[in-house]
Design an enzyme around this catalytic site. Structure first.
Site, mmCIF file in Angstrom:
data_model
loop_
_atom_site.group_PDB
_atom_site.id
_atom_site.type_symbol
_atom_site.label_atom_id
_atom_site.label_comp_id
_atom_site.label_asym_id
_atom_site.label_seq_id
_atom_site.Cartn_x
_atom_site.Cartn_y
_atom_site.Cartn_z
ATOM 1 N N ARG B 331 0.832 -1.118 -0.001
ATOM 2 C CA ARG B 331 0.035 0.034 0.150
ATOM 3 C C ARG B 331 1.057 1.252 0.110
ATOM 4 O O ARG B 331 0.415 2.377 -0.605
ATOM 5 C CB ARG B 331 -0.946 -0.203 1.282
ATOM 6 C CG ARG B 331 -2.019 1.295 1.051
ATOM 7 C CD ARG B 331 -3.128 0.907 2.099
ATOM 8 N NE ARG B 331 -4.353 0.160 1.735
ATOM 9 C CZ ARG B 331 -5.377 0.656 0.920
ATOM 10 N NH1 ARG B 331 -5.415 1.770 0.834
ATOM 11 N NH2 ARG B 331 -6.405 -0.278 0.596
ATOM 12 N N GLU B 742 -9.617 6.309 6.993
ATOM 13 C CA GLU B 742 -8.254 6.441 6.969
ATOM 14 C C GLU B 742 -7.786 7.565 6.186
ATOM 15 O O GLU B 742 -6.862 8.293 6.592
ATOM 16 C CB GLU B 742 -7.517 5.184 6.108
ATOM 17 C CG GLU B 742 -7.552 3.958 6.951
ATOM 18 C CD GLU B 742 -7.214 2.720 6.014
ATOM 19 O OE1 GLU B 742 -7.930 2.369 5.288
ATOM 20 O OE2 GLU B 742 -6.036 2.313 6.259
#
Lengths: 480, 786
Positions: B331, B742
């Site tokens: 990620r 997030e």
């Protein structure tokens, strides 16, 4: 025969006879009483999840951390927990309603502690400006909200507050007598006079003195500290006093940070801001100035400013006729790391400082966070300048050596010299002779030395060009 | 729109500004967390014995004093596990208890991989007794030199996995041919989650091999697997339950497994319920954190600031085991572009194995570190060309949705070959720059800085583009269970975990809107693996996307059955049955919802439904590093204003302006909470939160006394936060909303770059500034050395 510890919990008198004297209020609430509204976030007084309100008879409410309040410390006090503030789905207290309405809770775990801190502010009639509330909440950590809704809630609740706040009734405990508590071979005394405290210490020289337990409480919760004997001095009348004469102020050793701040901020504004930044409200309400001196920490925030002011320390011990006393300059109390000028029969009784020391006292606390953080470097300076010449200099530092310490070489480089950039440069260079600071989690040695030097520069600038903006927080700080 | 969205005027449905479902209980202390649950009379308590070296082997473990201590019932070691002594979530490489009673071939009793690694478990009558006894262990070690830093691991070739590479085009050639090029990089510190509720589990043994575990846990299904693995039982015998968590932020995804499995082991072996609640210091020592990263890059660009080629190397400190580090490092790579089109790019990731705690998921999951690298690069380009960084940012944004499909790949395709179809960042940034008066304030600040020698200010705007979906594609599924009862009330259950984000309330709002039922009629009950099985972690911002859709599916099944029943019973067409607020219109008549449900029950209609959802469109080819790992992207931008003290390095964020895209919000009040909280948490990460290990590898910042998360006064004095009013997900997500857990954390990158601007204004080297920007690092950067 042991006396019970007696206090009022949520309006009900409780008596404790068989809990260990090191049991914390939080563990007693959660484990013995199964009152689980008060949460444990850290068990060391740094997160505020366990905040409860207490007060002594006739006084205002104080927020404290239940996780480091040992049960005997509560004798004679009134304690209010979240369970007493309001029930769910009822029309709760204004601060509860405001926090819920304004989305001040997310995970909710810190929330009871925030509500208690806000409740204390509300009930005491504290101002609800964002700045005041941020300070009121500096001892409460929230990891979810970002704090905005909580700060807003304080203001919203305050709008509902009757003015002035109704004064709450006194607790129904009569406790103006000393306490002798014993269970399972563990003893704790809570004397109310200095003579009594001194004779207890003489008779039990190994007994652990506790005042606010903001340090000893962590030994208990983190290291399993379990002393046979403790003497709690938080109710000793003489040690609780603040006495002011025309020239001096004397603070008893059991005066709390918060009480000291209220007394000293008008005399020395920088000292007031330093005392604010020592800790959040809960720790300022519990921790004492005597404790901060007596534990000899190199990073205690009180000794450097008091040394800069030339404060004197009074120690007492029991004697055949009353008390034996001696007075020493505070700076002489600290011998080396872990060693202080005190015998096992003595108590720190008070500290005395001048009301108007010549020169300007400046205090610079460097830490990673402004509020409620342990100091990396503390510089407290007072230089007297007469006709452009430095005639007296006291440069006291914390975090630079094993003890709080004056920079004698740097002072020598100033005294008798013109108050100039060149003199500052000489003093900065001399700091290298004064200190060899350590590397640790708060800062490297190199940073400590650099910043110590730069603080002298900052002091010089503030004295010679007072219009210059030099502060991020506290008096004269830049804001939008 | 998908055309199936009912349009009900329901005060408690989707879009309503409802407070958190438990707000009233939070403020009164009545919300029950795991440690608050009533304790059975025969409950036992556990404590961990931790290793006191960073690397080596246990030579002798003398536990006799521990066993003899008051209240101690048992001391358990790894070989006591009836199943496998391992709690590794993906790879089975994490012994739960490192100590063994039987010696290995070399005569030692267990390998130690980090300072603080759990060795053994003490079980006692009280928690205090267990903790006291644990301190009495006498353990001697054969110590080895630990690998503590990224540099140590790189030099030793110590990795949890081979390097991984993503590329598009020929980056080296593009950089070589570019008119301008710069190299740069920075080190980025880790972050402790500091959930306020520490790790805690209570295990209740049942008959046969049953074990029910109350656990503060983001991933009950995985926890179920780990507990079953350790106990050696089938999954059907283990139930994990969690009603609410006192914060998690990724720190209770895999990290909650050990407390759960250890408590379950004690419960199994003693036949009594067992609780393990970590002390805060132990929690911070034992559990993983956000990964430290070192990022280096070389970028080639033209004179307008347009990027032509980029090579990035990312090195992550993964700690001693694999945990989730591969996905996290992936990620980080997926976000090395942030919002910027990279015509030719190569990203290489090194996953360093070190003798430190095994780093784990933390809000953003590697994305924030990748993005910090991207913004550093942009600032370098701006500095090289003497341009306002905002101009460079704008010149490099991915093509907007209207022209993405027709744009050349260089303007619309990510380094992992996914076409960005929804890039609304240019619009958001323009609106924010306007509302935050970016240009005017830059000028004002420059003038202010000229007049102020000691304090310097900086202003910076950074954008966020964050990919939504688990990049491990199979995780993108969710289940739900909905029961209607005869009084018309509804019990709703799904696989998502309520950890403060308001997921239960958002999902309840979805159900309310589907059925026209007031939210007061809907109760979401504790998440349990026996109600909804095989769930994914509540992570990757996916909670409401996945569970909201699964619940919608369940509600639609119920609605279809009720519709069919009503149509038949009242002899109207199904099209003439409509769900109104708390009522149902059937032809000409209106029936109370509860009455219809009762009638349906009497007619033997099934009033329970299991819902399911699997995210469409996504796919990922790991070998080729190509695919569509994300269903969509969430966007946002922030302007931060910082001030620094050039004599001390102290700094403060004075103001933040935020415009964030949450699509069509399911609940704007809760979304705003996520945005503000995310920003402040990210600000903490990049400014004051510093993890510090001793030279011997012991974490020394293991308590809130030494590890400083932002407190109330650190919040910028002014925060202007807005949800982007034009937001609407192009994809068919639940009610066209976007994930919000997030992405807002990364808005705080602007705080770090604003401090960088202030360092530059002070004549320092802003590119020498590593994160976090502690006073010490800022002062060093001002003095021109990082």
């Amino acid at each position: 025969m042991s006396d019970p510890v007696r206090f009022v919990l949520n309006g009900e008198l409780v008596e404790i006879r068989d809990a260990p004297p090191t049991m914390t209020l939080l563990n007693w609430l959660r484990e013995t009483r199964r009152m689980t509204g008060t949460k444990e976030g850290c068990a060391e007084g740094d997160c505020g999840a366990c905040t409860v309100a207490t007060r002594a008879p006739g006084q205002g409410w104080l927020a404290v951390n239940a996780c480091i309040q040992l049960l005997p410390m509560l004798h004679g006090r009134d304690v209010v927990t979240i369970e007493h503030v309001g029930a769910p789905y009822d029309d709760g207290h204004p601060v509860q309603k405001a926090v819920a309405r304004l989305h001040g809770s997310q995970c909710g775990f810190c929330t009871p502690g925030f509500v208690m801190s806000l409740w204390v502010g509300y009930e005491n009639g504290a101002p609800a400006s964002p700045e005041c509330v941020a300070d009121q909440l500096a001892g409460n950590l929230c990891r979810c909200t970002g704090y905005g809704p909580l700060i807003e809630a304080a203001a919203a609740a305050a709008e509902e507050r009757a003015d002035p706040a109704p004064s709450p009734p006194d607790p129904p405990v009569e406790a103006e007598s000393s306490l002798s508590y014993e269970t399972n071979g563990r003893r704790c005394w809570s004397p109310i006079s200095l003579a009594e405290a001194a004779s207890l210490k003489a008779a039990q020289p190994e007994a652990r003195l506790i005042a606010g337990a903001t340090d000893v409480g962590l030994w208990v919760t983190k290291n399993g500290y379990d002393p046979s004997d403790m003497i709690y001095i938080g109710r000793v009348a003489e040690l609780r006093r603040i006495e002011t004469t025309a020239t001096d102020t004397t603070l008893g050793a059991a005066v709390s940070w918060e009480e000291a701040r209220a007394a000293l901020a008008p005399l020395y504004p920088d000292l007031g801001e330093l005392l604010r930044r020592v800790a959040g409200a809960q720790v300022r309400n519990a921790g004492t100035i005597g404790g901060n001196i007596a534990n000899g920490s190199p990073i205690g925030d009180l000794p450097p400013p008091l040394i800069a002011l030339g404060a004197k320390l009074r120690l007492v011990s029991a004697a055949a006729l009353g008390l034996a006393e001696r007075e020493i300059p505070l700076e002489d109390f600290f011998i080396e790391y872990g060693r202080q000028h005190i015998s096992r029969y003595e108590l720190v009784a008070s500290v005395t400082l001048p009301n108007q020391a010549p020169g300007r006292l400046a205090c610079y606390k460097i830490s990673k966070r402004f509020d409620s953080d342990i100091t990396a470097v503390l510089g407290c300076f007072r230089v007297v300048i007469e006709a452009g010449v430095a005639t007296e200099a006291r440069l006291a530092f914390g975090g630079m050596a094993g003890v709080p310490k004056r920079a004698m070489a740097a002072e020598a480089a100033m005294v008798g010299r013109p108050w100039s950039q060149a003199t500052i440069a000489a003093a900065q260079a001399a700091l290298e002779q004064d200190f060899q600071p350590l590397d640790d989690q708060r800062a490297t040695s190199g940073y400590r030395m650099t910043v110590a030097k730069n603080l002298l520069q900052k002091y010089y600038l503030e004295m010679s060009a007072p219009e210059t903006a030099t502060r991020l927080v506290g008096r004269g700080a830049v804001s939008l | 729109m998908d055309g199936r969205e009912p349009d009900l005027d329901l005060a408690t449905g989707v879009g309503a500004h409802l407070r958190h479902d438990s707000a009233d209980k939070h403020v009164s202390g009545a919300a029950v967390y795991a440690d608050d649950a009533p304790e059975p009379r025969d409950l036992v308590h556990c404590a961990l014995i931790l290793a006191s070296i960073a690397r080596g082997k246990v030579r002798v473990a003398d536990l006799s004093e521990v066993r003899a201590a008051p209240g101690v019932l048992a001391v358990l070691t790894g070989d006591d596990a009836p199943g496998e002594n391992n709690v590794g979530p993906v790879v089975h490489d994490e012994p739960m208890l490192a100590l063994s009673r039987r010696p290995a071939l070399d005569g030692t009793y267990g390998d130690v991989h980090f300072h603080g690694q759990p060795l053994a478990l003490v079980v006692a009558d009280s928690r205090e007794q267990a903790r006291r006894a644990a301190r009495l262990a006498q353990i001697s070690y054969a110590e080895e030199t630990p690998l503590l830093t990224i540099a140590d691991a790189m030099a030793a070739g110590s990795f949890i996995a081979p390097p991984y590479r993503m590329a598009r085009g020929d980056a080296a050639a593009a950089i070589a041919a570019a008119p301008m090029k710069r190299k740069g990089g920075l080190a980025i510190g880790g972050q402790e989650h500091f959930y306020l509720e520490g790790q805690v589990s209570i295990a209740y043994p049942g008959e046969d091999e049953e074990m029910r575990v109350l656990s503060s846990n983001q991933h009950p299904s995985e926890c179920q697997q780990v507990v079953a693995r350790v106990l050696g039982t089938p999954l059907h015998s283990v139930v994990i339950e969690a009603r609410r968590l006192g914060g998690a932020f990724g720190g209770k995804e895999s990290q909650a497994n050990l407390p759960a499995a250890a408590a379950a082991l004690a419960a199994r072996l003693l036949g009594r319920p067992a609780k393990l609640r970590l002390d805060r210091d132990e929690d911070m020592i034992v559990t993983g954190k956000r990964h430290e990263f070192e990022i280096e890059y070389e970028v080639g660009f033209d004179l307008s600031g347009k990027i032509l080629g980029l090579r990035v190397e990312q090195k992550a400190r993964c700690g001693w085991s694999a945990d989730l580090s591969n996905a996290i490092c992936d990620r980080a790579m997926f976000h090395a572009d942030n919002c910027y089109a990279l015509p030719a790019v190569e990203i290489v990731s090194h996953r360093c194995r070190t003798n430190t705690v095994s780093n784990t998921a933390f809000r953003g999951f590697g994305g924030p570190q990748g993005m910090v690298g991207a913004e550093h690069m942009i600032e370098q380009i701006a500095a090289a060309l003497g341009l306002d960084p905002l101009l460079v940012r704008r010149r490099n944004f991915y093509a907007p949705p209207a022209i993405a499909a027709q744009s050349p790949a260089a303007q619309s395709t990510t380094p992992y070959h996914m076409v960005v179809e929804d890039c609304v960042i240019a619009e958001i940034v323009d609106e924010l720059a306007q509302s935050a008066a970016y240009a005017r304030r830059r000028e004002e600040i420059a003038a202010w800085n000229d007049a102020n020698p000691v304090l310097k200010r900086g202003l910076s705007l950074t954008p966020v583009k964050f990919g939504i979906s688990f990049t491990t594609s199979f995780l993108n599924q969710a289940g739900a269970l909905a029961h209607l009862y005869q009084d018309g009330s509804m019990m709703l259950n799904h696989g998502g975990i309520e950890m403060g984000q308001g997921l239960y309330q958002k999902v309840a709002q979805v159900a309310a809107s589907e059925l026209g039922l007031d939210i007061g009629k809907i109760k979401i009950t504790a998440t349990r693996t026996d109600k909804v099985p095989n769930t994914s972690a509540t992570a990757a911002s996916s909670g409401s996307d996945l569970n909201g859709m699964a619940v919608r599916d369940a509600c639609r099944q119920l609605k279809e059955r009720l519709t069919r029943f009503a149509a038949e019973k009242y002899a109207v067409a199904e099209a003439d049955v409509a769900f109104l607020p708390n009522r149902v219109r059937v032809g000409a008549r209106e029936i109370e919802f509860a009455a219809l449900v009762k009638e349906a029950y009497l007619a033997r209609i099934q009033l329970s439904a299991a819902g399911f959802y699997a995210t469409p469109k996504i796919h990922w080819d790991k070998e080729a590093a190509q695919g569509r790992p994300f269903y969509y992207f969430a966007y946002g931008a922030a302007v931060s204003e910082a001030i620094v003290d050039t004599l001390t390095g102290e700094n403060k964020i004075l103001r933040a302006d935020i415009l964030h895209d949450v699509g069509k919000s399911l609940n704007p009040a809760l979304d705003l909470g996520q945005i503000e909280g995310g920003y402040v948490q990210g600000m903490g990460w990049l400014t004051m939160e510093e993890l510090w290990w001793s030279p011997a590898g012991a974490l020394k910042t293991h308590a809130p006394s030494t590890y400083k998360i932002p407190c109330a006064s650190d919040r910028p004095d002014q925060m202007n936060i807005k949800i982007w009013p034009k937001g609407e997900n192009r994809e068919l997500t639940i009610r066209r909303s976007k994930a919000v857990g997030e992405p807002p954390l990364m808005l705080a990158i602007s705080a770090f770059t604003a401090i960088g601007e202030a360092v530059r204004a002070a004549g320092g080297d802003r590119f020498a500034l590593d994160a976090p920007a502690t006073p010490e690092r800022v002062l060093a950067a001002i003095q021109g050395r990082g």
